[in-house]
Scaffold this motif. Structure first.
Motif, PDB file in Angstrom:
ATOM      1  N   PHE A  98      -8.235   9.384 -10.571  1.00 25.87           N
ATOM      2  CA  PHE A  98      -8.417  10.895 -10.567  1.00 25.87           C
ATOM      3  C   PHE A  98      -7.104  11.251 -10.012  1.00 25.87           C
ATOM      4  CE2 PHE A  98      -8.709  14.549  -7.503  1.00 25.87           C
ATOM      5  CZ  PHE A  98      -9.267  15.459  -8.255  1.00 25.87           C
ATOM      6  N   GLN A  99      -6.398  10.635  -8.927  1.00 25.41           N
ATOM      7  CA  GLN A  99      -5.163  10.730  -8.602  1.00 25.41           C
ATOM      8  C   GLN A  99      -4.194  10.839  -9.874  1.00 25.41           C
ATOM      9  OE1 GLN A  99      -2.563   8.313  -6.149  1.00 25.41           O
ATOM     10  NE2 GLN A  99      -2.434  10.082  -4.647  1.00 25.41           N
ATOM     11  N   ARG A 100      -4.140   9.775 -10.532  1.00 26.01           N
ATOM     12  CA  ARG A 100      -3.187   9.822 -11.611  1.00 26.01           C
ATOM     13  C   ARG A 100      -3.297  10.956 -12.774  1.00 26.01           C
ATOM     14  NH1 ARG A 100      -2.760   9.091 -16.626  1.00 26.01           N
ATOM     15  NH2 ARG A 100      -4.813   9.759 -17.038  1.00 26.01           N
ATOM     16  N   HIS A 101      -4.702  11.319 -12.866  1.00 25.93           N
ATOM     17  CA  HIS A 101      -4.923  12.332 -13.735  1.00 25.93           C
ATOM     18  C   HIS A 101      -4.483  13.671 -13.220  1.00 25.93           C
ATOM     19  CE1 HIS A 101      -7.153  15.076 -16.519  1.00 25.93           C
ATOM     20  NE2 HIS A 101      -7.179  15.956 -15.319  1.00 25.93           N
ATOM     21  N   PHE A 167      -7.195  -6.144 -15.905  1.00 27.44           N
ATOM     22  CA  PHE A 167      -5.889  -6.070 -15.140  1.00 27.44           C
ATOM     23  C   PHE A 167      -5.737  -7.556 -14.101  1.00 27.44           C
ATOM     24  CE2 PHE A 167      -5.280  -1.597 -14.462  1.00 27.44           C
ATOM     25  CZ  PHE A 167      -6.422  -1.080 -15.025  1.00 27.44           C
ATOM     26  N   CYS A 168      -4.661  -7.861 -14.137  1.00 26.21           N
ATOM     27  CA  CYS A 168      -4.445  -9.240 -13.637  1.00 26.21           C
ATOM     28  C   CYS A 168      -3.611  -9.155 -12.334  1.00 26.21           C
ATOM     29  CB  CYS A 168      -3.392  -9.906 -14.891  1.00 26.21           C
ATOM     30  SG  CYS A 168      -4.153 -10.104 -16.333  1.00 26.21           S
ATOM     31  N   GLY A 169      -3.874 -10.226 -11.490  1.00 28.39           N
ATOM     32  CA  GLY A 169      -3.219 -10.595 -10.380  1.00 28.39           C
ATOM     33  C   GLY A 169      -3.124  -9.575  -9.232  1.00 28.39           C
ATOM     34  N   LEU A 170      -2.427  -8.847  -8.426  1.00 30.31           N
ATOM     35  CA  LEU A 170      -2.493  -8.098  -7.415  1.00 30.31           C
ATOM     36  C   LEU A 170      -2.769  -6.799  -7.942  1.00 30.31           C
ATOM     37  CD1 LEU A 170       0.655  -9.305  -5.298  1.00 30.31           C
ATOM     38  CD2 LEU A 170      -1.727 -10.029  -4.977  1.00 30.31           C
ATOM     39  N   ASN A 171      -3.555  -5.919  -6.870  1.00 30.58           N
ATOM     40  CA  ASN A 171      -3.792  -4.690  -7.228  1.00 30.58           C
ATOM     41  C   ASN A 171      -2.961  -3.759  -6.753  1.00 30.58           C
ATOM     42  OD1 ASN A 171      -4.961  -5.403  -4.690  1.00 30.58           O
ATOM     43  ND2 ASN A 171      -6.777  -4.249  -4.927  1.00 30.58           N
ATOM     44  N   LYS A 172      -1.459  -3.900  -6.384  1.00 29.02           N
ATOM     45  CA  LYS A 172      -0.716  -3.120  -5.817  1.00 29.02           C
ATOM     46  C   LYS A 172       0.119  -2.277  -6.436  1.00 29.02           C
ATOM     47  CE  LYS A 172      -0.024  -6.560  -1.789  1.00 29.02           C
ATOM     48  NZ  LYS A 172      -1.098  -5.721  -0.920  1.00 29.02           N
ATOM     49  N   ILE A 173      -0.169  -0.974  -6.138  1.00 35.39           N
ATOM     50  CA  ILE A 173       0.455   0.207  -6.824  1.00 35.39           C
ATOM     51  C   ILE A 173       2.003   0.217  -6.496  1.00 35.39           C
ATOM     52  CG2 ILE A 173       0.726   2.490  -7.426  1.00 35.39           C
ATOM     53  CD1 ILE A 173      -1.584   1.105  -8.907  1.00 35.39           C
ATOM     54  N   MET A 174       2.857  -0.010  -7.006  1.00 36.66           N
ATOM     55  CA  MET A 174       4.430  -0.167  -6.479  1.00 36.66           C
ATOM     56  C   MET A 174       4.903   1.359  -6.925  1.00 36.66           C
ATOM     57  SD  MET A 174       5.161  -2.914  -5.479  1.00 36.66           S
ATOM     58  CE  MET A 174       4.523  -4.521  -5.360  1.00 36.66           C
ATOM     59  N   ASN A 175       4.223   2.094  -5.979  1.00 42.78           N
ATOM     60  CA  ASN A 175       4.575   3.476  -6.229  1.00 42.78           C
ATOM     61  C   ASN A 175       4.167   4.255  -4.866  1.00 42.78           C
ATOM     62  OD1 ASN A 175       5.909   6.029  -7.238  1.00 42.78           O
ATOM     63  ND2 ASN A 175       5.271   5.816  -9.189  1.00 42.78           N
ATOM     64  N   VAL A 176       4.447   5.558  -4.843  1.00 39.55           N
ATOM     65  CA  VAL A 176       3.934   6.378  -3.769  1.00 39.55           C
ATOM     66  C   VAL A 176       2.434   6.850  -4.012  1.00 39.55           C
ATOM     67  CG1 VAL A 176       5.983   6.718  -2.499  1.00 39.55           C
ATOM     68  CG2 VAL A 176       5.412   8.241  -4.412  1.00 39.55           C
ATOM     69  N   PHE A 177       2.098   6.829  -5.171  1.00 45.78           N
ATOM     70  CA  PHE A 177       1.043   7.484  -5.838  1.00 45.78           C
ATOM     71  C   PHE A 177       0.548   6.662  -7.083  1.00 45.78           C
ATOM     72  CE2 PHE A 177       4.255  10.838  -6.609  1.00 45.78           C
ATOM     73  CZ  PHE A 177       4.359  10.679  -7.985  1.00 45.78           C
ATOM     74  N   CYS A 178      -0.539   6.952  -7.500  1.00 45.27           N
ATOM     75  CA  CYS A 178      -1.320   6.369  -8.747  1.00 45.27           C
ATOM     76  C   CYS A 178      -0.543   7.269  -9.915  1.00 45.27           C
ATOM     77  CB  CYS A 178      -2.597   6.208  -8.757  1.00 45.27           C
ATOM     78  SG  CYS A 178      -3.397   5.050  -7.840  1.00 45.27           S
ATOM     79  N   ASP A 179       0.131   6.637 -10.879  1.00 46.17           N
ATOM     80  CA  ASP A 179       0.400   7.029 -12.148  1.00 46.17           C
ATOM     81  C   ASP A 179       0.399   6.264 -13.049  1.00 46.17           C
ATOM     82  OD1 ASP A 179       2.586   5.577 -11.702  1.00 46.17           O
ATOM     83  OD2 ASP A 179       4.111   7.031 -12.029  1.00 46.17           O
ATOM     84  N   THR A 180       0.528   6.759 -14.565  1.00 46.60           N
ATOM     85  CA  THR A 180       0.137   5.749 -15.743  1.00 46.60           C
ATOM     86  C   THR A 180       0.988   4.563 -15.557  1.00 46.60           C
ATOM     87  OG1 THR A 180      -0.501   7.565 -17.027  1.00 46.60           O
ATOM     88  CG2 THR A 180       0.067   5.737 -18.422  1.00 46.60           C
TER      89      THR A 180
END
Length: 321
Positions: A98-101, A167-180
């Motif tokens: 939802f945040q990505r959208h 999805f593989c490995g860690l579930n860490k988003i290397m950003n300040v929010f979810c984006d594509t």
């Protein structure tokens, strides 16, 4: 690997190199930034709602931009603030989608609003006699509603396949929010094709409107007297579009190397700086809004001394009793 639908959560990392002792300071910085953006743009919304004299097509666009400028930080910043204040960067899979959208939605929406603003100025300057009859409040309201609806199309089209990804490995988003870009980076296998697709989509969404904006400005360059009316908007558009290009294009040009921290800083700059300065620019450069604010301040000053003068008299009566 696990399919996206079964993913339990993602974790927002924020700035990867930031040391924990600075978390509180960074959290407070984004908190005050969020409050300033919301209050500044909310002022424009209140002025438009209360003053019928500025309920005109140009100000309908400004209202739309102000609401969009409130929406983006409201979607992006609260979780980032929570990550640095309480170390709570966890987002459920559906919340991340939802945040990505919404992140991409407000990016597309701002691009369409800037295009509408540029075209409005073009018709107002080049066709001054026909403009009042063609560009009515009803017409501009319809265009505004259309932009808010159309902006949903591309984020929706690009998100339908994400729940089926592996999805593989860690579930860490290397950003300040979810984006594509950040979500696709966690997908198994070769992601170069997916990056290319998201890059092409971003270019079309952002730079198709930009090309029309540039064309409209080129048509107005000969009108030297009107240059000041869109010089400020041109500065805002440059801040909005140019850093975006470097962030999106960096993976495809080896010479444009960007560390994760620099990429995140550039993303925050082009995402949050325009919403921060837009209210100040439009309040300071728009004559009607300046007059309204000056009138409000004068009314407050005229009421305040009367209340001060009335205060001692009421106190005297109380003492006499």
């Amino acid at each position: 690997c696990e399919v996206g639908r079964t993913m339990s959560a993602f974790v927002i990392v924020g700035f990867p190199s930031l040391q924990p002792e600075y978390f509180d300071i960074v959290g407070w910085f984004f908190f005050f930034l969020y409050v300033t953006i919301v209050l500044g743009n909310l002022l424009l919304v209140v002025v438009f709602a209360l003053e019928h004299s500025i309920q005109k097509p140009m100000y309908i666009i400004m209202l739309s931009l102000a609401l969009s400028d409130i929406g983006f930080p409201t979607v992006a910043l609260p979780k980032l603030i929570a990550r640095y204040w309480w170390n709570d960067g966890r987002l459920s899979f559906q919340t991340c989608l939802f945040q990505r959208h919404m992140i991409h939605y407000f990016g597309s929406l701002n691009s369409l609003i800037l295009l509408t603003m540029a075209l409005d100025r073009y018709f107002a300057i080049c066709f001054p006699l026909r403009y009042p009859t063609v560009m009515t409040n009803q017409t501009m309201t319809g265009l505004t509603v259309l932009t808010w609806v159309v902006a949903h199309i591309f984020p929706s089209v690009s998100s339908y396949h994400i729940p089926t990804m592996l999805f593989c490995g860690l579930n860490k988003i290397m950003n300040v929010f979810c984006d594509t870009r950040s979500v696709v980076a966690l997908v198994c296998g070769d992601i170069s094709r997916k990056h290319m697709q998201s890059f092409a989509t971003a270019l079309f969404i952002l730079y198709a409107p930009l090309s029309l904006i540039v064309i409209s400005y080129i048509a107005l360059i000969g009108l030297v007297k009107t240059f000041s009316t869109f010089a400020t908007q041109g500065c805002i558009i440059s801040i909005y579009y140019i850093p975006r290009f470097f962030v999106y294009a960096a993976p495809f040009f080896p010479s444009l190397t960007m560390t994760p921290d620099k990429r995140i800083a550039a993303t925050l700059f082009y995402s949050l700086f325009p919403p921060l300065i837009n209210p100040f620019i439009y309040c300071l450069r728009t004559k009607e809004i300046k007059q309204i604010l000056r009138r409000w301040i004068q009314k407050r000053k005229s009421v305040f001394p009367k209340s001060i003068k009335a205060f001692p008299k009421s106190m005297v009566k109380i003492e006499e009793k």
